[in-house]
Design a protein around this motif. Structure first.
Motif, PDB file in Angstrom:
ATOM      1  N   THR A 116       0.896  -1.001  -0.041  1.00  0.00           N
ATOM      2  CA  THR A 116       0.107  -0.089  -0.089  1.00  0.00           C
ATOM      3  C   THR A 116       0.861   1.132   0.041  1.00  0.00           C
ATOM      4  N   PHE A 117       0.552   2.143  -0.954  1.00  0.00           N
ATOM      5  CA  PHE A 117       1.374   3.380  -1.000  1.00  0.00           C
ATOM      6  C   PHE A 117       0.639   4.691  -1.052  1.00  0.00           C
ATOM      7  N   ARG A 118       0.951   5.709  -0.749  1.00  0.00           N
ATOM      8  CA  ARG A 118       0.397   7.030  -0.541  1.00  0.00           C
ATOM      9  C   ARG A 118       1.033   7.790  -1.372  1.00  0.00           C
ATOM     10  N   ALA A 119       0.429   8.318  -2.633  1.00  0.00           N
ATOM     11  CA  ALA A 119       1.371   8.929  -3.801  1.00  0.00           C
ATOM     12  C   ALA A 119       0.716  10.642  -3.849  1.00  0.00           C
ATOM     13  N   ALA A 120       1.854  11.117  -4.013  1.00  0.00           N
ATOM     14  CA  ALA A 120       1.416  12.635  -4.152  1.00  0.00           C
ATOM     15  C   ALA A 120       1.361  12.941  -5.783  1.00  0.00           C
ATOM     16  N   MET A 121      -0.001  13.344  -6.065  1.00  0.00           N
ATOM     17  CA  MET A 121      -0.285  13.184  -7.520  1.00  0.00           C
ATOM     18  C   MET A 121      -0.321  14.747  -8.152  1.00  0.00           C
ATOM     19  N   GLY A 122       0.071  15.724  -7.297  1.00  0.00           N
ATOM     20  CA  GLY A 122       0.078  16.961  -7.795  1.00  0.00           C
ATOM     21  C   GLY A 122      -1.235  17.668  -7.821  1.00  0.00           C
ATOM     22  N   GLN A 123      -1.299  19.034  -8.422  1.00  0.00           N
ATOM     23  CA  GLN A 123      -2.563  19.553  -8.343  1.00  0.00           C
ATOM     24  C   GLN A 123      -3.479  19.441  -9.631  1.00  0.00           C
ATOM     25  N   PRO A 124      -4.705  19.206  -9.422  1.00  0.00           N
ATOM     26  CA  PRO A 124      -5.546  19.222 -10.865  1.00  0.00           C
ATOM     27  C   PRO A 124      -5.406  20.506 -11.615  1.00  0.00           C
ATOM     28  N   GLN A 125      -5.590  20.314 -12.867  1.00  0.00           N
ATOM     29  CA  GLN A 125      -5.288  21.495 -13.903  1.00  0.00           C
ATOM     30  C   GLN A 125      -6.735  21.689 -14.554  1.00  0.00           C
ATOM     31  N   ASN A 126      -6.915  23.006 -14.881  1.00  0.00           N
ATOM     32  CA  ASN A 126      -7.736  23.403 -16.169  1.00  0.00           C
ATOM     33  C   ASN A 126      -9.103  22.584 -15.771  1.00  0.00           C
ATOM     34  N   ILE A 127      -9.566  22.810 -14.493  1.00  0.00           N
ATOM     35  CA  ILE A 127     -10.908  22.366 -14.446  1.00  0.00           C
ATOM     36  C   ILE A 127     -12.204  23.138 -14.739  1.00  0.00           C
ATOM     37  N   GLU A 128     -13.039  22.724 -15.451  1.00  0.00           N
ATOM     38  CA  GLU A 128     -13.905  23.359 -16.260  1.00  0.00           C
ATOM     39  C   GLU A 128     -15.161  22.457 -16.614  1.00  0.00           C
ATOM     40  N   GLN A 129     -16.469  23.113 -16.241  1.00  0.00           N
ATOM     41  CA  GLN A 129     -17.600  22.477 -16.532  1.00  0.00           C
ATOM     42  C   GLN A 129     -18.007  22.860 -18.207  1.00  0.00           C
ATOM     43  N   ARG A 130     -18.508  21.815 -18.861  1.00  0.00           N
ATOM     44  CA  ARG A 130     -18.922  21.875 -20.266  1.00  0.00           C
ATOM     45  C   ARG A 130     -19.812  20.985 -20.808  1.00  0.00           C
ATOM     46  N   THR A 131     -20.719  21.487 -21.444  1.00  0.00           N
ATOM     47  CA  THR A 131     -21.980  20.521 -21.908  1.00  0.00           C
ATOM     48  C   THR A 131     -21.413  20.019 -23.092  1.00  0.00           C
ATOM     49  N   ILE A 132     -21.552  18.980 -23.416  1.00  0.00           N
ATOM     50  CA  ILE A 132     -21.114  18.437 -24.661  1.00  0.00           C
ATOM     51  C   ILE A 132     -22.177  17.487 -25.224  1.00  0.00           C
ATOM     52  N   ASP A 133     -22.260  17.658 -26.774  1.00  0.00           N
ATOM     53  CA  ASP A 133     -23.334  17.182 -27.317  1.00  0.00           C
ATOM     54  C   ASP A 133     -22.730  15.686 -27.720  1.00  0.00           C
ATOM     55  N   VAL A 134     -23.394  14.641 -27.152  1.00  0.00           N
ATOM     56  CA  VAL A 134     -23.139  13.286 -27.584  1.00  0.00           C
ATOM     57  C   VAL A 134     -24.290  12.601 -28.435  1.00  0.00           C
ATOM     58  N   ASP A 135     -24.019  12.521 -29.650  1.00  0.00           N
ATOM     59  CA  ASP A 135     -25.277  12.021 -30.483  1.00  0.00           C
ATOM     60  C   ASP A 135     -26.469  12.640 -30.396  1.00  0.00           C
ATOM     61  N   GLY A 136     -26.477  13.950 -30.162  1.00  0.00           N
ATOM     62  CA  GLY A 136     -27.736  14.437 -29.943  1.00  0.00           C
ATOM     63  C   GLY A 136     -28.236  14.686 -28.584  1.00  0.00           C
ATOM     64  N   GLU A 137     -27.403  14.037 -27.752  1.00  0.00           N
ATOM     65  CA  GLU A 137     -27.678  14.051 -26.162  1.00  0.00           C
ATOM     66  C   GLU A 137     -26.703  15.195 -25.550  1.00  0.00           C
ATOM     67  N   ALA A 138     -27.228  16.379 -24.931  1.00  0.00           N
ATOM     68  CA  ALA A 138     -26.884  17.251 -24.143  1.00  0.00           C
ATOM     69  C   ALA A 138     -26.134  16.579 -22.774  1.00  0.00           C
ATOM     70  N   VAL A 139     -24.727  16.332 -22.792  1.00  0.00           N
ATOM     71  CA  VAL A 139     -24.210  15.802 -21.425  1.00  0.00           C
ATOM     72  C   VAL A 139     -23.361  16.857 -20.663  1.00  0.00           C
ATOM     73  N   ASP A 140     -23.765  17.187 -19.374  1.00  0.00           N
ATOM     74  CA  ASP A 140     -22.867  18.196 -18.494  1.00  0.00           C
ATOM     75  C   ASP A 140     -21.844  17.070 -17.951  1.00  0.00           C
ATOM     76  N   THR A 141     -20.526  17.680 -18.389  1.00  0.00           N
ATOM     77  CA  THR A 141     -19.271  17.076 -17.771  1.00  0.00           C
ATOM     78  C   THR A 141     -18.564  18.294 -17.045  1.00  0.00           C
ATOM     79  N   ILE A 142     -17.578  17.507 -16.542  1.00  0.00           N
ATOM     80  CA  ILE A 142     -16.362  18.350 -15.893  1.00  0.00           C
ATOM     81  C   ILE A 142     -15.296  17.645 -16.427  1.00  0.00           C
ATOM     82  N   ILE A 143     -14.348  18.585 -17.200  1.00  0.00           N
ATOM     83  CA  ILE A 143     -13.290  18.192 -17.704  1.00  0.00           C
ATOM     84  C   ILE A 143     -12.286  18.954 -16.887  1.00  0.00           C
ATOM     85  N   LEU A 144     -10.863  18.188 -16.832  1.00  0.00           N
ATOM     86  CA  LEU A 144      -9.835  18.547 -16.215  1.00  0.00           C
ATOM     87  C   LEU A 144      -8.656  17.904 -16.461  1.00  0.00           C
TER      88      LEU A 144
END
Length: 262
Positions: A116-144
């Motif tokens: 078992t390890f505890r890993a320092a993964m750094g800071q998340p970057q470019n966190i953004e909410q975005r609605t993406i059209d997936v084959d005609g369906e509007a999908v709310d996403t968080i991208i980062l």
């Protein structure tokens, strides 16, 4: 060629030392052959690594032969192998150099072949909410980014939705380099459940960076606490988001040390 197989929560990798690896131009084909679960050994990816005084450096290829910047579980699998070969004990540390930077891991416990390890993964970057059209369906996403690209969809977590939405988001035009996708739901403030569609692989039992990304999305937009258990089909990993960055705690184990005759 010497091969080591290790996994973290069922997310499995083959480890190949650089000195025994083929030239760079041949590695994509090798990764596809090795990772094939019916005609090869079977894995989600191949890690080519070189030892160093404080740990190792690594390059990761996905099961389809495409490159990836980092894998949180892959880093831990390599660390487990190094800890075994160097006879490390709880309290010892390692550094793994990836294409997403240097990751420091502390060995917390050794229980049989499970480390078992505890890993320092750094800071998340470019966190953004975005609605993406997936084959005609509007999908709310968080991208980062957590070293690699991630797309989180909060809400219903089902296999049907993973195949219907996750598979399409992974190769959506919004992400020219592709993306990892996690469906996530906040079951309690300290517990997030996910399903994963890994870029270049497909559904996986677990994902370290995916767990980190899902936790960040759930903490930012889903009411989760700053320290959560992230539960995937393979098991539960702990993610903390501190002022100094993300910390990922979980286990890995080595299951095979042998040779490939190709």
């Amino acid at each position: 060629m010497n091969l080591v197989k290790a996994h973290a929560y069922g997310n499995d990798f083959l480890l190949v030392e650089e000195q025994s690896a083929p030239p760079l131009a041949e590695r994509g084909e090798l990764a596809r052959a090795l990772c094939n679960r019916h005609r090869g050994i079977g894995a989600d990816g191949v890690i080519f690594f070189s030892d160093g005084p404080r740990g190792a450096s690594m390059r990761l290829l996905n099961a389809d032969g495409s490159p990836s910047e980092i894998s949180g579980n892959g880093v831990r699998c390599l660390a487990a192998w190094l800890a075994r070969t160097r006879t490390l004990h709880a309290g010892n540390s390692l550094e793994i150099t990836t294409d997403a930077g240097v990751k420091a891991l502390e060995l917390l416990a050794v229980e049989g072949r499970r480390l078992t390890f505890r890993a320092a993964m750094g800071q998340p970057q470019n966190i953004e909410q975005r609605t993406i059209d997936v084959d005609g369906e509007a999908v709310d996403t968080i991208i980062l980014r957590v070293g690699n690209p991630q797309c989180i969809v909060l809400g219903e977590v089902t296999e049907d939705r993973l195949y219907r939405i996750g598979s399409r988001l992974a190769v959506h035009r919004t992400f020219p380099e592709g993306t990892n996708v996690e469906l996530a739901t906040v079951e309690r403030p300290d517990r997030v459940r996910i399903l994963i569609w890994e870029r270049g692989v497909g559904p996986t039992e677990a994902s370290g960076t995916g767990a980190c990304a899902a936790a960040v999305a759930a903490m930012s937009y889903g009411g989760a606490a700053r320290e959560v258990d992230v539960v995937s089909p393979g098991g539960s990993q702990r993610v903390e988001w501190r002022l100094s960055g993300l910390f990922l705690t979980g286990w890995a184990e080595v299951v095979l040390d042998g040779r490939w005759v190709g």
